[in-house]
Enzyme design. Sequence first.
Site, PDB file in Angstrom:
ATOM      1  NE  ARG A  10     -26.659 -26.025  25.170  1.00 53.60           N
ATOM      2  CZ  ARG A  10     -26.296 -25.242  24.152  1.00 53.60           C
ATOM      3  NH1 ARG A  10     -25.625 -25.756  23.132  1.00 53.60           N
ATOM      4  NH2 ARG A  10     -26.608 -23.966  24.146  1.00 53.60           N
ATOM      5  CB  SER A  12     -30.122 -24.576  21.805  1.00 52.19           C
ATOM      6  OG  SER A  12     -29.554 -25.742  21.255  1.00 52.19           O
ATOM      7  CE  LYS A  84     -19.557 -27.401  15.325  1.00 53.96           C
ATOM      8  NZ  LYS A  84     -19.210 -26.415  16.377  1.00 53.96           N
ATOM      9  CG  ASP A  85     -19.944 -28.096  20.076  1.00 51.98           C
ATOM     10  OD1 ASP A  85     -19.033 -27.501  19.467  1.00 51.98           O
ATOM     11  OD2 ASP A  85     -21.155 -27.921  19.839  1.00 51.98           O
ATOM     12  CB  THR A 128     -16.672 -16.380  12.132  1.00 52.99           C
ATOM     13  OG1 THR A 128     -16.412 -17.646  12.761  1.00 52.99           O
ATOM     14  CG2 THR A 128     -15.356 -15.808  11.638  1.00 52.99           C
ATOM     15  CB  SER A 130     -14.629 -20.226  14.339  1.00 55.41           C
ATOM     16  OG  SER A 130     -13.681 -21.130  13.823  1.00 55.41           O
ATOM     17  CG  LEU A 131      -9.155 -18.144  17.109  1.00 54.83           C
ATOM     18  CD1 LEU A 131      -8.084 -18.660  18.053  1.00 54.83           C
ATOM     19  CD2 LEU A 131      -8.944 -16.664  16.822  1.00 54.83           C
ATOM     20  NE  ARG A 132     -12.858 -24.906  12.111  1.00 54.09           N
ATOM     21  CZ  ARG A 132     -13.937 -24.735  11.340  1.00 54.09           C
ATOM     22  NH1 ARG A 132     -13.805 -24.722  10.018  1.00 54.09           N
ATOM     23  NH2 ARG A 132     -15.135 -24.590  11.869  1.00 54.09           N
ATOM     24  NE  ARG A 133     -17.246 -22.252  11.190  1.00 53.97           N
ATOM     25  CZ  ARG A 133     -18.238 -22.561  12.012  1.00 53.97           C
ATOM     26  NH1 ARG A 133     -18.634 -21.675  12.925  1.00 53.97           N
ATOM     27  NH2 ARG A 133     -18.833 -23.729  11.937  1.00 53.97           N
ATOM     28  NE  ARG A 150     -21.099 -16.872  23.867  1.00 53.83           N
ATOM     29  CZ  ARG A 150     -21.461 -16.700  25.120  1.00 53.83           C
ATOM     30  NH1 ARG A 150     -21.529 -15.495  25.643  1.00 53.83           N
ATOM     31  NH2 ARG A 150     -21.778 -17.744  25.866  1.00 53.83           N
ATOM     32  N   GLY A 151     -23.652 -16.608  19.730  1.00 55.25           N
ATOM     33  CA  GLY A 151     -25.079 -16.889  19.885  1.00 55.25           C
ATOM     34  C   GLY A 151     -25.491 -18.129  19.127  1.00 55.25           C
ATOM     35  CG  ASN A 152     -29.640 -19.289  19.300  1.00 52.81           C
ATOM     36  OD1 ASN A 152     -29.865 -18.509  18.385  1.00 52.81           O
ATOM     37  ND2 ASN A 152     -30.392 -19.327  20.383  1.00 52.81           N
ATOM     38  CB  THR A 155     -28.657 -15.332  18.442  1.00 58.57           C
ATOM     39  OG1 THR A 155     -29.632 -15.747  19.395  1.00 58.57           O
ATOM     40  CG2 THR A 155     -27.986 -14.047  18.921  1.00 58.57           C
ATOM     41  NE  ARG A 156     -23.181 -18.271  16.408  1.00 59.27           N
ATOM     42  CZ  ARG A 156     -22.102 -19.020  16.488  1.00 59.27           C
ATOM     43  NH1 ARG A 156     -21.390 -19.257  15.397  1.00 59.27           N
ATOM     44  NH2 ARG A 156     -21.727 -19.562  17.632  1.00 59.27           N
ATOM     45  CB  CYS A 243     -14.372 -24.456  21.390  1.00 60.25           C
ATOM     46  SG  CYS A 243     -15.544 -25.778  21.735  1.00 60.25           S
TER      47      CYS A 243
END
Length: 304
Positions: A10, A12, A84-85, A128, A130-133, A150-152, A155-156, A243
């Site tokens: 990609r 990014s 992980k993705d 975040t 992420s539900l885990r985080r 959300r975002g790279n 961006t975050r 994810c």
Amino acid sequence: MKKNFVIGTRGSILALAQTEIVKNILEKKYPNYTFEIKKIVTTGDKDLTTNWGSGGTSIKSFFTKEIEKELLENTIDFAVHSMKDMPSENPKGLVFSGVPQREDNRDVFISKSGLKLSQLPENPIIGTSSLRRGECIKVLRPDAIIKPLRGNIHTRLRKLEEENYDGIVLASAGLIRTGLENKITEFFDVEDVIPAPAQGALCIQYKEGNTEVKNILDSISCEVTTKIIKLEREFSKIFDGGCHTPIGCSIKLITDNDCEEFIEVIGMYCFNNKVLKKKLRGPLRYGDILINNLAEILKGDINE
């Protein structure tokens, strides 16, 4: 014999940084070969509006489908992803190489004020998606307000400065690989915020049967890392981890005085607003048994 190789990725900043890492390792090992990077736009890159977490939608494959198509069509020789993705199963005709040395797999906290999570005033707003985080942060700071983010990476970080966040949670590996380690306020202990399975590991994917590519990629892989990542991904597979599945798994290698390779496995699953965690230790050669035992213990806790 082939001496020119095209690496797909990609476009990014993080994806390119990860691919450059692999490219540099290969160039040092094979100075007579050339390695070219090809940027590929994926469905996930085109769609910047979909809320991937809604309805349990997973982002897995949205950021890989077009890259995998080029692998199958032989327009690229191999591709670099974040492990992980990646979905638990490869598309027919594609395989993973061994895994290179892993980067730090811990999650980190980045604070707008420079204060650590525990030092923030009441009801901090933490970013975040992420539900885990999010669940792990709520254990550490029950008063925290979890706000989607959300975002790279860039961006975050920009949203942290410009929008209503007191801090955000990211993977340390991405920040380190993109030269942004100085942004980190604190590293979370893996027992407090258990990382996603295979977090910090690279995935190199190629077309099955391509022995030339297989041979050069095998030469830069780490055997122990490959075994550990396989075990973490097996834990994810047992819980059907996408994810947005609230699971975590981290394996630490321990060598005893007899040079026996042991592992310490920490696993977690979030259920009914509870964070269930368990830890097991045993020989690496029995890793599959440890992972399955850990999963069964957690499932037992879920069903209580």
